[in-house]
Design a protein around this motif. Structure first.
Motif, PDB file in Angstrom:
ATOM      1  N   PHE A  41      19.303 -28.756 -13.596  1.00 16.38           N
ATOM      2  CA  PHE A  41      20.152 -29.217 -12.504  1.00 16.38           C
ATOM      3  C   PHE A  41      21.543 -28.599 -12.628  1.00 16.38           C
ATOM      4  CE2 PHE A  41      23.032 -32.440 -10.631  1.00 16.38           C
ATOM      5  CZ  PHE A  41      22.505 -32.514  -9.351  1.00 16.38           C
ATOM      6  N   GLN A  42      22.117 -28.665 -13.816  1.00 22.14           N
ATOM      7  CA  GLN A  42      23.439 -28.074 -14.047  1.00 22.14           C
ATOM      8  C   GLN A  42      23.401 -26.565 -13.857  1.00 22.14           C
ATOM      9  OE1 GLN A  42      25.823 -30.162 -17.401  1.00 22.14           O
ATOM     10  NE2 GLN A  42      23.646 -30.362 -17.928  1.00 22.14           N
ATOM     11  N   ALA A  43      22.374 -25.914 -14.387  1.00 20.83           N
ATOM     12  CA  ALA A  43      22.251 -24.459 -14.248  1.00 20.83           C
ATOM     13  C   ALA A  43      22.154 -24.064 -12.773  1.00 20.83           C
ATOM     14  CB  ALA A  43      21.034 -23.957 -15.026  1.00 20.83           C
ATOM     15  N   ASN A  44      21.416 -24.852 -11.989  1.00 19.90           N
ATOM     16  CA  ASN A  44      21.302 -24.563 -10.555  1.00 19.90           C
ATOM     17  C   ASN A  44      22.653 -24.696  -9.865  1.00 19.90           C
ATOM     18  OD1 ASN A  44      18.545 -24.144 -10.834  1.00 19.90           O
ATOM     19  ND2 ASN A  44      17.987 -26.176 -10.095  1.00 19.90           N
ATOM     20  N   LEU A  45      23.403 -25.748 -10.182  1.00 21.71           N
ATOM     21  CA  LEU A  45      24.726 -25.917  -9.574  1.00 21.71           C
ATOM     22  C   LEU A  45      25.631 -24.737  -9.914  1.00 21.71           C
ATOM     23  CD1 LEU A  45      25.422 -29.731 -10.157  1.00 21.71           C
ATOM     24  CD2 LEU A  45      24.680 -28.611  -8.032  1.00 21.71           C
ATOM     25  N   ILE A  46      25.592 -24.314 -11.166  1.00 21.68           N
ATOM     26  CA  ILE A  46      26.426 -23.172 -11.587  1.00 21.68           C
ATOM     27  C   ILE A  46      25.996 -21.915 -10.851  1.00 21.68           C
ATOM     28  CG2 ILE A  46      26.997 -21.690 -13.554  1.00 21.68           C
ATOM     29  CD1 ILE A  46      26.849 -24.325 -15.273  1.00 21.68           C
ATOM     30  N   THR A  58      33.665 -20.329  -0.403  1.00 27.10           N
ATOM     31  CA  THR A  58      34.177 -21.438  -1.200  1.00 27.10           C
ATOM     32  C   THR A  58      33.094 -22.491  -1.419  1.00 27.10           C
ATOM     33  OG1 THR A  58      36.386 -21.105  -0.281  1.00 27.10           O
ATOM     34  CG2 THR A  58      35.940 -23.249  -1.301  1.00 27.10           C
ATOM     35  N   PRO A  59      32.721 -22.731  -2.683  1.00 31.79           N
ATOM     36  CA  PRO A  59      31.768 -23.810  -2.967  1.00 31.79           C
ATOM     37  C   PRO A  59      32.484 -25.153  -3.080  1.00 31.79           C
ATOM     38  CG  PRO A  59      32.286 -22.648  -4.995  1.00 31.79           C
ATOM     39  CD  PRO A  59      33.055 -21.964  -3.880  1.00 31.79           C
ATOM     40  N   VAL A  60      31.836 -26.197  -2.601  1.00 32.25           N
ATOM     41  CA  VAL A  60      32.340 -27.556  -2.737  1.00 32.25           C
ATOM     42  C   VAL A  60      31.164 -28.407  -3.218  1.00 32.25           C
ATOM     43  CG1 VAL A  60      33.398 -29.545  -1.592  1.00 32.25           C
ATOM     44  CG2 VAL A  60      33.958 -27.214  -0.817  1.00 32.25           C
ATOM     45  N   LEU A  61      31.297 -28.975  -4.415  1.00 35.15           N
ATOM     46  CA  LEU A  61      30.243 -29.848  -4.936  1.00 35.15           C
ATOM     47  C   LEU A  61      30.431 -31.259  -4.400  1.00 35.15           C
ATOM     48  CD1 LEU A  61      29.929 -28.774  -8.691  1.00 35.15           C
ATOM     49  CD2 LEU A  61      28.492 -28.099  -6.763  1.00 35.15           C
ATOM     50  N   ILE A  62      29.297 -31.917  -4.128  1.00 33.67           N
ATOM     51  CA  ILE A  62      29.313 -33.295  -3.649  1.00 33.67           C
ATOM     52  C   ILE A  62      28.321 -34.091  -4.494  1.00 33.67           C
ATOM     53  CG2 ILE A  62      28.968 -34.826  -1.674  1.00 33.67           C
ATOM     54  CD1 ILE A  62      29.424 -32.434   0.163  1.00 33.67           C
ATOM     55  N   THR A  63      28.776 -35.201  -5.038  1.00 36.55           N
ATOM     56  CA  THR A  63      27.855 -36.064  -5.794  1.00 36.55           C
ATOM     57  C   THR A  63      26.860 -36.706  -4.827  1.00 36.55           C
ATOM     58  OG1 THR A  63      29.384 -37.929  -5.633  1.00 36.55           O
ATOM     59  CG2 THR A  63      29.519 -36.576  -7.637  1.00 36.55           C
ATOM     60  N   GLU A  85      27.373 -37.770 -12.659  1.00 36.19           N
ATOM     61  CA  GLU A  85      28.257 -37.324 -13.743  1.00 36.19           C
ATOM     62  C   GLU A  85      28.038 -35.846 -14.048  1.00 36.19           C
ATOM     63  OE1 GLU A  85      31.487 -37.697 -16.110  1.00 36.19           O
ATOM     64  OE2 GLU A  85      30.728 -39.123 -14.648  1.00 36.19           O
ATOM     65  N   LEU A  86      26.805 -35.383 -13.950  1.00 34.28           N
ATOM     66  CA  LEU A  86      26.541 -33.950 -14.144  1.00 34.28           C
ATOM     67  C   LEU A  86      27.292 -33.126 -13.105  1.00 34.28           C
ATOM     68  CD1 LEU A  86      22.683 -34.017 -14.848  1.00 34.28           C
ATOM     69  CD2 LEU A  86      24.517 -33.635 -16.517  1.00 34.28           C
ATOM     70  N   VAL A  87      27.293 -33.579 -11.862  1.00 34.44           N
ATOM     71  CA  VAL A  87      28.014 -32.860 -10.808  1.00 34.44           C
ATOM     72  C   VAL A  87      29.510 -32.858 -11.107  1.00 34.44           C
ATOM     73  CG1 VAL A  87      28.577 -32.788  -8.338  1.00 34.44           C
ATOM     74  CG2 VAL A  87      26.256 -33.379  -9.069  1.00 34.44           C
ATOM     75  N   ARG A  88      30.040 -33.998 -11.502  1.00 31.30           N
ATOM     76  CA  ARG A  88      31.472 -34.077 -11.831  1.00 31.30           C
ATOM     77  C   ARG A  88      31.818 -33.127 -12.981  1.00 31.30           C
ATOM     78  NH1 ARG A  88      30.076 -39.739 -11.801  1.00 31.30           N
ATOM     79  NH2 ARG A  88      30.486 -40.573  -9.709  1.00 31.30           N
ATOM     80  N   ALA A  92      34.311 -29.846 -12.881  1.00 33.87           N
ATOM     81  CA  ALA A  92      35.467 -29.703 -13.776  1.00 33.87           C
ATOM     82  C   ALA A  92      35.362 -28.416 -14.595  1.00 33.87           C
ATOM     83  CB  ALA A  92      35.567 -30.907 -14.703  1.00 33.87           C
ATOM     84  N   ASN A  93      34.210 -28.151 -15.161  1.00 35.84           N
ATOM     85  CA  ASN A  93      34.032 -26.974 -16.019  1.00 35.84           C
ATOM     86  C   ASN A  93      34.097 -25.664 -15.246  1.00 35.84           C
ATOM     87  OD1 ASN A  93      33.753 -28.622 -18.259  1.00 35.84           O
ATOM     88  ND2 ASN A  93      31.519 -28.669 -18.129  1.00 35.84           N
ATOM     89  N   GLN A  94      33.699 -25.697 -13.990  1.00 30.81           N
ATOM     90  CA  GLN A  94      33.701 -24.482 -13.170  1.00 30.81           C
ATOM     91  C   GLN A  94      34.917 -24.401 -12.241  1.00 30.81           C
ATOM     92  OE1 GLN A  94      31.245 -21.959 -13.322  1.00 30.81           O
ATOM     93  NE2 GLN A  94      30.718 -23.115 -15.170  1.00 30.81           N
ATOM     94  N   ASN A  95      35.834 -25.346 -12.393  1.00 31.05           N
ATOM     95  CA  ASN A  95      37.028 -25.395 -11.547  1.00 31.05           C
ATOM     96  C   ASN A  95      36.641 -25.300 -10.069  1.00 31.05           C
ATOM     97  OD1 ASN A  95      39.787 -25.655 -11.112  1.00 31.05           O
ATOM     98  ND2 ASN A  95      40.119 -23.448 -11.126  1.00 31.05           N
ATOM     99  N   THR A  96      35.748 -26.195  -9.694  1.00 32.28           N
ATOM    100  CA  THR A  96      35.190 -26.206  -8.336  1.00 32.28           C
ATOM    101  C   THR A  96      35.611 -27.489  -7.633  1.00 32.28           C
ATOM    102  OG1 THR A  96      33.284 -24.962  -9.137  1.00 32.28           O
ATOM    103  CG2 THR A  96      33.020 -26.062  -7.031  1.00 32.28           C
ATOM    104  N   LEU A  97      35.869 -27.366  -6.345  1.00 36.59           N
ATOM    105  CA  LEU A  97      36.222 -28.537  -5.546  1.00 36.59           C
ATOM    106  C   LEU A  97      35.098 -29.562  -5.596  1.00 36.59           C
ATOM    107  CD1 LEU A  97      37.626 -26.588  -2.479  1.00 36.59           C
ATOM    108  CD2 LEU A  97      38.971 -27.877  -4.162  1.00 36.59           C
ATOM    109  N   LEU A  98      35.477 -30.836  -5.565  1.00 37.70           N
ATOM    110  CA  LEU A  98      34.506 -31.921  -5.681  1.00 37.70           C
ATOM    111  C   LEU A  98      34.798 -33.017  -4.670  1.00 37.70           C
ATOM    112  CD1 LEU A  98      32.216 -33.428  -7.322  1.00 37.70           C
ATOM    113  CD2 LEU A  98      34.100 -34.491  -8.591  1.00 37.70           C
ATOM    114  N   ILE A  99      33.741 -33.485  -4.026  1.00 36.55           N
ATOM    115  CA  ILE A  99      33.795 -34.697  -3.221  1.00 36.55           C
ATOM    116  C   ILE A  99      32.904 -35.703  -3.935  1.00 36.55           C
ATOM    117  CG2 ILE A  99      33.193 -35.762  -1.010  1.00 36.55           C
ATOM    118  CD1 ILE A  99      33.806 -33.032   0.309  1.00 36.55           C
ATOM    119  N   ASP A 100      33.497 -36.790  -4.407  1.00 36.36           N
ATOM    120  CA  ASP A 100      32.737 -37.797  -5.146  1.00 36.36           C
ATOM    121  C   ASP A 100      32.175 -38.816  -4.155  1.00 36.36           C
ATOM    122  OD1 ASP A 100      31.605 -39.570  -6.899  1.00 36.36           O
ATOM    123  OD2 ASP A 100      33.344 -39.666  -8.232  1.00 36.36           O
ATOM    124  N   LEU A 101      31.144 -38.392  -3.451  1.00 36.19           N
ATOM    125  CA  LEU A 101      30.528 -39.225  -2.431  1.00 36.19           C
ATOM    126  C   LEU A 101      29.829 -40.433  -3.038  1.00 36.19           C
ATOM    127  CD1 LEU A 101      30.047 -39.529   0.591  1.00 36.19           C
ATOM    128  CD2 LEU A 101      28.024 -38.078   0.351  1.00 36.19           C
TER     129      LEU A 101
END
Length: 176
Positions: A41-46, A58-63, A85-88, A92-101
């Motif tokens: 899951f983490q590898a796919n997000l990266i 621009t990537p934006v991660l959403i929980t 938490e994996l998304v968060r 953080a580790n990839q310095n990517t925008l996050l929406i904590d839905l």
């Protein structure tokens, strides 16, 4: 990934595009065909982030969005703690925008409460909808009201993150 849907997204990305990346609902369920281990899951997000940035988008991660689940005292319970938490962490580790839905949708459900939160989900009495003659009690999928409320949360985050995209979003009253 297995259905090759991501590749068509990457192939069509252009500089300045935004890619909103939200997974976890089905990925976290070991009994589902779409189950994805935490490491994968983490590898796919990266991978999604890396390939998006390679196209100058621009990537934006959403929980994952919360399911409707309350304890006996009427307090909302998280249903995605590990994968959210994996998304968060990836954000953080990839310095990517996050929406904590996950967190924000839980807050909304708590505001609505045990009974009123049913209005946000596919909760149908027998005979209420032709597609569900026996009724439906679904605490995962949203009603139109619920979908709109979740979209409002995402829109508020787009604005608070000060994405250029926010300037291009209009309401019907201001659309020309």
């Amino acid at each position: 990934m297995e259905e090759n849907r991501w590749q068509s997204v990457v192939d069509n990305l252009k500089e300045g595009d935004y890619v909103f990346i939200q997974f976890g609902h089905n990925d976290e369920v070991p009994t589902k065909k779409s189950y994805t281990t935490e490491a994968d899951f983490q590898a796919n997000l990266i991978r999604f982030i890396t390939e998006t940035r390679a196209k100058k988008a621009t990537p934006v991660l959403i929980t994952p969005v919360a399911r409707r689940k309350f304890d006996d005292a009427g307090k909302i319970e998280g249903t995605h703690p590990v994968y959210s938490e994996l998304v968060r962490n990836v954000a953080a580790n990839q310095n990517t925008l996050l929406i904590d839905l996950d967190t924000q949708s839980q807050q909304l459900l708590q505001q609505f409460g045990v009974e009123n939160s049913k209005l946000l989900f596919l909760q149908l009495a027998p005979g209420e909808h032709p597609n569900y003659p026996a009724g439906k009690e679904d605490n995962t999928h949203f009603s139109e009201l619920g979908a709109r409320r979740m979209a409002e949360i995402v829109l508020a985050n787009i604005k608070s993150l000060k994405l250029d995209l926010a300037d291009r979003i209009v309401t019907p009253e201001t659309a020309k």
